[in-house]
Design a protein around this motif. Structure first.
Motif, short mmCIF file in Angstrom:
data_model
loop_
_atom_site.label_atom_id
_atom_site.label_comp_id
_atom_site.label_asym_id
_atom_site.label_seq_id
_atom_site.Cartn_x
_atom_site.Cartn_y
_atom_site.Cartn_z
N ALA A 151 -41.38 118.27 40.55
CA ALA A 151 -40.89 118.39 42.00
C ALA A 151 -40.10 119.08 42.47
O ALA A 151 -40.04 119.85 43.55
N TRP B 90 -42.48 107.23 42.89
CA TRP B 90 -42.41 108.70 43.58
C TRP B 90 -41.51 109.12 44.50
O TRP B 90 -40.88 110.14 44.54
N HIS C 257 -48.07 112.37 39.85
CA HIS C 257 -47.96 111.58 41.11
C HIS C 257 -48.96 110.63 41.12
O HIS C 257 -48.37 109.27 41.76
N ASN D 287 -46.90 106.78 41.03
CA ASN D 287 -46.73 106.50 42.58
C ASN D 287 -45.78 105.25 42.95
O ASN D 287 -45.32 105.65 43.93
N TYR E 265 -48.66 118.00 37.87
CA TYR E 265 -47.92 117.33 38.93
C TYR E 265 -48.84 116.39 39.44
O TYR E 265 -48.30 115.33 39.91
#
Length: 452
Positions: free
Chosen positions: A113, A142, A135, A139, A131
């Motif tokens: 990130a 995140w 994600h 989630n 990535y």
């Protein structure tokens, strides 16, 4: 001891750790101010990077330290890549793999990130894939990951630029070791897991092809080593060293009794048999006894069309069709309907390779069917029995000097070909003759004149 402790104990003392410990010792030697790799300050535009070293300096130092010759430098470069030595050099000892710090996916997600923010969404392909996967999987937290990434990015910008560049290099080196890009060998794997790391990714087929190529190369070299005059002594003597032409005379194209080494080559492959005119004559005799001589005659006619002159190309193609392929042809060959359709369609506009489909079909038929029976036939066994094993010629220095005095330049292949064509024309004009005897005499004449 819990299951987790047992696993950690096994990870810490597995064989790969012993190798990493040795690498640590090498890196410590390289960092020695007196005997290690010499570093210097590197200027990058307006930024000054302290203690910079080049890959060439590393290879040179390792070569001197372990007394590796110049030929081993390529191996050293491969060693630097496969043993993760370069990431070692780019990290502080705190982050060295032997420390066995736990590698969490959350930390990797924060790192990606942060890189995504720094690169403005332009991550490398494998990083972008990781990535996206992280994600989806994380989630639920995140927002926390992005917040941590922004905070680390802000703290990094407050550092001096040289320190920031060094820290970024160390951080990336850490994740190259623990999250290697697809298709690369992980520095943390060992045993079969390390050997087959390529198999996990798209390079599986490439690896198999490479192994098969190496296998074929070793097999070819082992098979043909004794048949190469530059690698293995040839009998009776090497004409390039002794100026003695006996070797060439014994290996003329249509000699009656070939050498044992020459006959042995016919067993290597069907292509070797057809590439030797003497072997082809032997195979032709076998096919005549099996009433299938038209197959070899067709293959030879296709070769003549392929390598002949352009002026006679159309005429030869039509003649081959009438002799071997047309309905009711005198030497009709058996090919499948699809191949015949392709061939007949191509003959409307003939070219050198118009009969390739039919020629390949007949070639494979002879290879799979006739070739195996030929090697077991009395024809081949009789040729093997009569094969010549030349006695070695041991020339003295004075004899070698005499041979050198007799040396004379050989005729140009063009002149030899012209003489051969003239001789053929004279013999054809004089009346019917035995073409086998004529070709044998011409080959013998060429052998005596051929000197290099």
């Amino acid at each position: 001891m819990t299951i987790r402790n047992v696993r950690d104990h096994g990870q810490r003392y597995r064989p790969r750790m012993a190798c990493l410990k040795k690498l640590e010792a090498v890196v410590l030697e390289m960092q020695d101010p007196k005997t290690g790799v010499k570093s210097q300050t590197q200027r990058l535009v307006i930024t000054t990077i302290p203690h910079a070293i080049t890959g060439e300096d590393i290879v040179e130092w390792i070569a001197n330290r372990f007394k590796v010759g110049a030929a081993g430098n390529v191996f050293l470069l491969l060693l630097l890549i496969t043993t993760s030595l370069i990431p070692f050099l780019l990290q502080t000892p705190y982050f060295w793999p032997a420390q066995q710090w736990p590698v969490e996916d959350t930390d990797y997600a924060i790192y990606l990130a942060k890189r995504n923010i720094r690169k403005k969404g332009m991550l490398e392909l494998h990083e972008q894939e990781q990535y996206n996967n992280l994600h989806k999987w994380m989630n639920h937290k995140w927002d926390f990951i992005v917040m941590q990434a922004k905070e680390q990015y802000r703290a990094g910008k407050e550092r001096k630029k040289p320190d920031r560049v060094v820290f970024d290099c160390q951080e990336r080196a850490y994740w190259v070791v623990h999250r290697p890009p697809p298709g690369t060998i992980s520095g943390m794997d060992y045993g079969l897991e390390r050997l087959f790391s390529f198999v996990k990714y798209k390079y599986k087929s490439f690896l198999y092809k490479y192994i098969y190529f190496c296998y074929r190369l070793v097999k070819y070299s082992t098979t043909y080593k004794q048949h190469d005059p530059f690698l293995y002594p040839c009998l009776p003597s090497n004409p390039w060293l002794t100026d003695d032409v006996t070797y060439w005379q014994l290996n003329m194209q249509n000699i009656e009794n070939p050498t044992k080494m020459r006959v042995e080559r016919w067993t290597f492959s069907f292509g070797e048999l057809l590439s030797d005119p003497r072997g082809r004559d032997d195979f032709r005799l076998f096919l005549k006894k099996e009433f299938s001589g038209e197959n070899l005659a067709f293959w030879e006619a296709c070769e003549d069309l392929k390598w002949g002159t352009a002026a006679t190309m159309k005429e030869k193609a039509q003649q081959i069709y009438k002799t071997f392929l047309a309905r009711g042809a005198p030497r009709w060959i058996n090919i499948d309907g699809k191949t015949m359709e392709i061939t007949v369609k191509g003959l409307s506009h003939p070219h050198r390779y118009v009969l390739d489909a039919a020629q390949t079909h007949i070639y494979m038929l002879m290879k799979k069917d006739s070739y195996g029976r030929y090697l077991k036939s009395p024809v081949f066994k009789e040729t093997q029995k009569k094969a010549v094993v030349p006695e070695p010629h041991n020339f003295s220095d004075s004899q070698l000097e005499q041979n050198a005095k007799k040396r004379r330049p050989s005729l140009s292949p063009i002149i030899l070909r012209q003489q051969e064509e003239e001789q053929k024309a004279k013999l054809a004009a004089s009346g019917p003759v035995d073409i086998t005897q004529v070709m044998s005499k011409l080959a013998q004449k060429k052998g005596t004149e051929h000197r290099t």
